[in-house]
Each structure stands twice: as C-alpha cells, then as structure tokens.
Design a protein around this motif. Structure first.
Motif, PDB file in Angstrom:
ATOM      1  N   GLY A  82       0.781  -1.233   0.000  1.00 23.18           N
ATOM      2  CA  GLY A  82       0.000   0.000   0.000  1.00 23.18           C
ATOM      3  C   GLY A  82       0.807   1.274   0.000  1.00 23.18           C
ATOM      4  N   VAL A  83       2.089   1.212   0.344  1.00 25.18           N
ATOM      5  CA  VAL A  83       2.870   2.452   0.440  1.00 25.18           C
ATOM      6  C   VAL A  83       3.996   2.573  -0.574  1.00 25.18           C
ATOM      7  N   MET A  84       4.441   1.482  -1.152  1.00 24.28           N
ATOM      8  CA  MET A  84       5.593   1.561  -2.053  1.00 24.28           C
ATOM      9  C   MET A  84       5.298   2.328  -3.331  1.00 24.28           C
ATOM     10  N   ASP A  85       4.039   2.344  -3.775  1.00 24.99           N
ATOM     11  CA  ASP A  85       3.741   3.029  -5.029  1.00 24.99           C
ATOM     12  C   ASP A  85       3.190   4.443  -4.843  1.00 24.99           C
ATOM     13  N   ARG A  86       3.206   4.940  -3.637  1.00 20.58           N
ATOM     14  CA  ARG A  86       2.743   6.315  -3.396  1.00 20.58           C
ATOM     15  C   ARG A  86       3.756   7.311  -3.954  1.00 20.58           C
ATOM     16  N   PRO A  87       3.261   8.402  -4.527  1.00 17.82           N
ATOM     17  CA  PRO A  87       4.193   9.408  -5.037  1.00 17.82           C
ATOM     18  C   PRO A  87       4.975  10.092  -3.910  1.00 17.82           C
ATOM     19  N   GLU A  88       4.341  10.242  -2.744  1.00 17.68           N
ATOM     20  CA  GLU A  88       5.022  10.850  -1.597  1.00 17.68           C
ATOM     21  C   GLU A  88       4.939   9.897  -0.410  1.00 17.68           C
ATOM     22  N   GLY A  89       5.983   9.829   0.361  1.00 15.04           N
ATOM     23  CA  GLY A  89       5.985   8.999   1.549  1.00 15.04           C
ATOM     24  C   GLY A  89       6.343   7.550   1.306  1.00 15.04           C
ATOM     25  N   SER A  90       6.735   7.215   0.083  1.00 10.72           N
ATOM     26  CA  SER A  90       7.141   5.845  -0.222  1.00 10.72           C
ATOM     27  C   SER A  90       8.527   5.588   0.363  1.00 10.72           C
TER      28      SER A  90
END
Length: 115
Positions: A82-90
């Motif tokens: 859920g977090v690796m593909d975020r533009p920010e905060g990955s």
C-alpha cells in the motif's frame, strides 16, 4: 550471537533477486524493539552491505500495530503493497525484508515495485 543465520538469509535473498543489498532503498523487519534483534540486524547488515550507504532506513510494522508474532511478515508485505507506489511517503522501490522466529530460524527476501 554471531548473526550467522540472518547473514546467510540476507545473502541468499540478494543473490536470488540478482542484486546487491547496497542497491536497495530500505529494509523492514518484524522487530519489536528487542535489543538482541537490533544487534543481530546490525551485525548481519554490516556483513552483507557491499559498500557504504548514507541512509538505509529500517521500517518496523510493530511501531504501528504492536507485537503481532507470526503475522508480522504478512502484515509487513500488506503494508508495503500500500505504500511503495505512493508518489510521496514511499520508502522506495526496492527493499530487503528480514524476519526471525523464536526457534532460531531466519528468513529474508527482496521486494520490488513493478513498473
């Protein structure tokens, strides 16, 4: 404590993924704050990282959900999905996951975000 099992698991994971540990963006574990596991992790990584890295963040799911025991690896994978593909905060596009069992077994794997 010589961290032999964790060292072997990390080296095998990197070899299986065809990468060097130093090329990864982060590492994550099921560690919950035990001093012995922190020492083991530090020793194993110092043996496995091929060159100096200015930053190699250590992510721990237990900081968010507490001690989960055997569910730690599955929760870590779910959280990273859920977090690796975020533009920010990955945390990054590739990481090393390592886990320890009370029976002395150690496991490690490399995860990568698909393009």
């Amino acid at each position: 404590m010589r961290a032999q099992g964790l060292t072997q698991a990390i080296r095998a994971a990197a070899a299986g993924a065809g990468c060097q540990v130093a090329d990864l963006d982060f590492h994550a574990s099921g560690m919950t704050g035990e001093a012995w596991y922190a020492k083991e992790t530090s020793l194993a990584l110092s043996r496995c990282i091929e060159r100096r890295k200015p930053d190699f963040p250590h992510l721990m799911i237990a900081r968010s959900v507490g001690e989960t025991g055997a569910a730690g690896p599955a929760l870590t994978l779910a959280w990273l999905a859920g977090v690796m593909d975020r533009p920010e905060g990955s945390p990054g596009r590739a990481g090393l996951l390592h886990f320890a069992g009370d029976d002395g077994q150690r496991a490690a794997l490399v995860v990568r975000l698909r393009s």
